[in-house]
Scaffold this motif. Structure first.
Motif, mmCIF file in Angstrom:
data_model
loop_
_atom_site.group_PDB
_atom_site.id
_atom_site.type_symbol
_atom_site.label_atom_id
_atom_site.label_comp_id
_atom_site.label_asym_id
_atom_site.label_seq_id
_atom_site.Cartn_x
_atom_site.Cartn_y
_atom_site.Cartn_z
ATOM 1 N N VAL A 148 0.855 -1.188 0.000
ATOM 2 C CA VAL A 148 0.000 0.000 0.000
ATOM 3 C C VAL A 148 0.893 1.240 0.000
ATOM 4 N N LYS A 149 0.515 2.209 -0.833
ATOM 5 C CA LYS A 149 1.296 3.448 -0.940
ATOM 6 C C LYS A 149 0.786 4.484 0.078
ATOM 7 N N PHE A 150 1.746 5.105 0.768
ATOM 8 C CA PHE A 150 1.433 6.149 1.745
ATOM 9 C C PHE A 150 2.245 7.400 1.434
ATOM 10 N N GLU A 151 1.668 8.530 1.783
ATOM 11 C CA GLU A 151 2.415 9.791 1.846
ATOM 12 C C GLU A 151 2.103 10.390 3.209
ATOM 13 N N ASP B 64 6.084 2.702 0.405
ATOM 14 C CA ASP B 64 5.338 1.530 -0.048
ATOM 15 C C ASP B 64 5.451 0.515 1.078
ATOM 16 N N LYS C 30 7.189 9.447 1.294
ATOM 17 C CA LYS C 30 6.504 8.448 0.478
ATOM 18 C C LYS C 30 6.981 7.065 0.889
ATOM 19 N N ASN D 64 -6.479 11.512 3.739
ATOM 20 C CA ASN D 64 -6.898 11.824 2.357
ATOM 21 C C ASN D 64 -7.795 13.058 2.306
ATOM 22 N N GLU E 83 -5.443 5.185 -2.786
ATOM 23 C CA GLU E 83 -3.982 5.339 -2.703
ATOM 24 C C GLU E 83 -3.493 6.415 -3.668
ATOM 25 N N PRO E 84 -2.414 7.085 -3.306
ATOM 26 C CA PRO E 84 -1.691 6.940 -2.053
ATOM 27 C C PRO E 84 -2.530 7.484 -0.900
ATOM 28 N N ILE E 85 -2.390 6.840 0.243
ATOM 29 C CA ILE E 85 -3.080 7.305 1.440
ATOM 30 C C ILE E 85 -2.258 8.459 2.009
ATOM 31 N N VAL E 86 -2.854 9.646 1.984
ATOM 32 C CA VAL E 86 -2.138 10.852 2.400
ATOM 33 C C VAL E 86 -2.557 11.195 3.827
#
Ligand code: FES
Length: 137
Positions: free
Chosen positions: A7-10, A28, A26, A72, A88-91
């Motif tokens: 899962v992608k995060f920022e 993963d 950032k 988000n 995603e990305p979950i900000v």
């Protein structure tokens, strides 16, 4: 049967002792099938990816509010936010309008001063009942 997934995060990062200014990190992140809620993912990040991430949590039941953050673009609780419902990305950012202590942790002092000043509880004018002696029972 569920399996591991990336899962992608920022994530907003700021450590006033180390960073000149805030930045977005950032990541993963490989999540386990048991990581269902956003708070699970944050704990996974802290334990397995970057232990310098500062988050608050306590009850894990949507009661205490300690894991409130901007998710988000909407304010919410990490422990009651289903990961599968997030784009995603979950900000992730700290709650807006409050001073940042570090990363996703904000200073709630002003909020709690205001909260206590409005006395958010019932005030009863009736004196408390007299305690009974054991012989009265
Ligand atoms: Fe208490 Fe989420 S940990 S509300």
């Amino acid at each position: 049967m569920s399996k591991k997934r990336i899962v992608k995060f920022e994530i907003y990062r700021y450590d006033p002792d180390r960073d000149e200014r805030p930045y977005m990190q950032k990541l993963d992140v490989e999540l386990e099938p048991t990581d269902k809620m956003l708070l699970d993912a944050l704990v996974r990040i802290k334990n397995d990816v970057d232990d310098s991430l500062a988050i608050r949590r306590s009850c894990r039941e949507g009661v205490c509010g300690s894991d409130a953050m901007n998710i988000n673009g909407k304010n919410g609780l990490a422990c009651t936010t289903n990961l599968l419902e997030l784009k995603e990305p979950i900000v992730l950012r700290p709650l807006p309008g409050l001073p940042v202590i570090r990363d996703l942790i904000v200073d709630m002092t002003h909020f709690f001063n205001q909260y206590h000043s409005v006395r958010p509880y019932l005030i009863n004018d009736t004196p408390p009942p007299r305690a009974r002696a054991p012989a009265d029972a």
